[in-house]
Each structure stands twice: as C-alpha cells, then as structure tokens.
Design a protein around this motif. Structure first.
Motif, PDB file in Angstrom:
ATOM      1  N   LEU A  59       0.877  -1.104  -0.007  1.00 14.18           N
ATOM      2  CA  LEU A  59       0.222   0.029  -0.152  1.00 14.18           C
ATOM      3  C   LEU A  59       0.789   1.078   0.002  1.00 14.18           C
ATOM      4  N   ARG A  60       1.979   1.352   0.597  1.00  9.82           N
ATOM      5  CA  ARG A  60       2.948   2.264   0.866  1.00  9.82           C
ATOM      6  C   ARG A  60       3.565   2.625  -0.459  1.00  9.82           C
ATOM      7  N   GLN A  61       3.771   1.576  -1.404  1.00  6.18           N
ATOM      8  CA  GLN A  61       4.622   1.817  -2.450  1.00  6.18           C
ATOM      9  C   GLN A  61       3.594   2.245  -3.543  1.00  6.18           C
ATOM     10  N   GLY A  62       2.440   2.031  -3.640  1.00 11.25           N
ATOM     11  CA  GLY A  62       1.693   2.489  -4.632  1.00 11.25           C
ATOM     12  C   GLY A  62       1.954   1.777  -5.851  1.00 11.25           C
ATOM     13  N   PHE A  63       1.321   2.396  -6.948  1.00 14.21           N
ATOM     14  CA  PHE A  63       1.366   2.120  -8.506  1.00 14.21           C
ATOM     15  C   PHE A  63       1.648   3.284  -9.107  1.00 14.21           C
ATOM     16  N   PRO A  64       2.086   3.027 -10.533  1.00 14.08           N
ATOM     17  CA  PRO A  64       2.363   4.220 -11.273  1.00 14.08           C
ATOM     18  C   PRO A  64       1.164   4.729 -12.210  1.00 14.08           C
ATOM     19  N   CYS A  65       1.084   6.136 -12.198  1.00 18.47           N
ATOM     20  CA  CYS A  65      -0.071   6.766 -12.907  1.00 18.47           C
ATOM     21  C   CYS A  65      -0.082   6.322 -14.410  1.00 18.47           C
ATOM     22  N   PRO A  66      -1.088   6.041 -14.801  1.00 19.58           N
ATOM     23  CA  PRO A  66      -0.963   5.414 -16.532  1.00 19.58           C
ATOM     24  C   PRO A  66      -0.618   6.739 -17.377  1.00 19.58           C
ATOM     25  N   TYR A  67      -0.681   8.031 -16.744  1.00 16.90           N
ATOM     26  CA  TYR A  67      -0.445   9.084 -17.769  1.00 16.90           C
ATOM     27  C   TYR A  67       0.954   9.770 -17.540  1.00 16.90           C
TER      28      TYR A  67
END
Length: 95
Positions: A59-67
């Motif tokens: 959860l802390r690391q997150g994910f890359p924004c697709p834009y």
C-alpha cells in the motif's frame, strides 16, 4: 576481550530487533537477537515479513500513474502530479 564480545552481542541484538520491526516480527527479532546473537540476525534476514507488513508495504509503494508514470498511492482518484482522474486502483495482492 570480554567487553568486545559483549559489545558485538548487544549490536547483534539491536540489529535483529530492527530487522524484526521492519518485517512486522519484532518479538521474534528481539528473542533471536538476545539468545542467538549474529545467528539470530541471519535468521531474521531470511524470515519473510508478516502478511500485514507485506500488505502495508504494498500500500505504501503504490502504483504508477497511467498518464505521467509517477507513483500514486492506492485508493487515489486523482494523480497528485498531473491532476488527471485515475481509473480504479488495481487490487493489492493479499499474501
């Protein structure tokens, strides 16, 4: 000589406790560091994190924004970097 051995044992205790804290297994790290010294540090380095600790790290690391490809936290609806609306967040894999 005894002072050096005791100092190394105390350092091993704190290192094992710190590794245990980072992996969500602090009591195990304290016990292994106290009774096994540097062998306990090695064991703590090989033991995996608890499922809660692994989920919190994901959860802390997150994910890359697709834009804009900047890292965004899970649950975000708008990218804080490019201000664009995000699609629904990908599910976090439970361990």
């Amino acid at each position: 000589m005894i002072v050096i051995v005791l100092l190394l044992w105390v350092v091993a205790f704190f290192v094992a406790a710190w590794i245990g804290y980072k992996k969500g297994r602090q009591p195990l790290g304290i016990v292994l560091g106290l009774f096994l010294g540097w062998v306990g540090v090695l064991i703590m380095a090989l033991v995996g994190p608890t499922s809660e600790a692994a989920r919190a790290e994901a959860l802390r690391q997150g994910f890359p924004c697709p834009y804009c490809q900047e890292v965004v936290r899970h649950g975000a609806t708008v990218c804080p970097h490019c201000q664009r609306d995000l699609p629904p967040t990908p599910a976090v894999k439970r361990v």
